[in-house]
Design a protein around this motif. Sequence first.
Motif, short mmCIF file in Angstrom:
data_model
loop_
_atom_site.label_atom_id
_atom_site.label_comp_id
_atom_site.label_asym_id
_atom_site.label_seq_id
_atom_site.Cartn_x
_atom_site.Cartn_y
_atom_site.Cartn_z
N GLU A 140 36.39 35.29 35.38
CA GLU A 140 36.85 36.06 34.23
C GLU A 140 35.67 36.69 33.48
O GLU A 140 34.58 36.11 33.41
N GLY A 141 35.92 37.87 32.92
CA GLY A 141 34.88 38.54 32.16
C GLY A 141 35.43 39.46 31.10
O GLY A 141 36.62 39.74 31.05
N ASN A 163 36.69 48.39 32.19
CA ASN A 163 36.85 48.55 30.76
C ASN A 163 38.35 48.35 30.45
O ASN A 163 39.15 48.12 31.37
N LYS A 164 38.74 48.44 29.21
CA LYS A 164 40.12 48.13 28.83
C LYS A 164 41.13 49.06 29.52
O LYS A 164 42.15 48.60 30.03
N GLU A 165 40.83 50.34 29.56
CA GLU A 165 41.75 51.30 30.18
C GLU A 165 41.90 51.04 31.68
O GLU A 165 43.00 51.08 32.22
N ASP A 167 46.59 46.65 36.26
CA ASP A 167 47.70 45.72 36.09
C ASP A 167 47.39 44.32 36.64
O ASP A 167 48.23 43.69 37.26
N PHE A 168 46.15 43.86 36.44
CA PHE A 168 45.77 42.50 36.81
C PHE A 168 46.12 41.57 35.66
O PHE A 168 46.25 41.98 34.51
N TYR A 169 46.23 40.27 35.96
CA TYR A 169 46.58 39.30 34.92
C TYR A 169 45.41 38.99 34.00
O TYR A 169 45.60 38.64 32.85
N LYS A 170 44.18 39.09 34.49
CA LYS A 170 42.97 38.87 33.69
C LYS A 170 41.88 39.78 34.22
O LYS A 170 41.82 40.06 35.42
#
Length: 191
Positions: free
Chosen positions: A70-71, A138-140, A146-149
């Motif tokens: 995770e990052g 990045n956020k966009e 559409d990944f969970y994390k």
Amino acid sequence: MNSNKINTLVFCIILIFTNFQQLNSETIKNILLPVNCINRDDYEELVKRSLDGFGAYRTAGHKHAGLDIEGKYGEPVYSIGIGVVKAIYGEYPYKTVLIEHQMESGGIIYSGYTHLEDIIVKENDVVNENTQIGRMFNKEEFIKADFYKNHVHFEVRKTMERYKGISIKCYTMAELNKYFYDPRIFFKKYL
């Protein structure tokens, strides 16, 4: 010269060249986590950030060939150590960098990093543990994927065989262990 002598001479030249290359390649000594954190040599940092692990069942029916770490949005991703970039392939959201590393034991491994953007390195670049190879979404990009994390998918491969896939699709643990090392066990041993 007859053809047997020519073949022998060519074989000897190839053998000498191969051994010369192996003697001059640097071995990976400092292995660090591929993510941006204060202590990249801290196994507990990996444990805290680990998502899906090696061998987890995937909805497509195969086993997970790596470890999802995770990052944060846009977080830099680094090489785990000295090596040579052997391949860059895939399209969003599966862009991948594959790096060859010579181990001190004499063996070769390939570290794979998937779900990258803004890849900085090129094929045949020599990298080390401080080389940023790209970044996480990045956020966009994350929303679009559409990944969970948000994460980097990290693999330790035993071979370049069938490397052009996102990862080699393995349906049993025996098959998975033929092509990959478990990243958690790898980091536990080398951090």
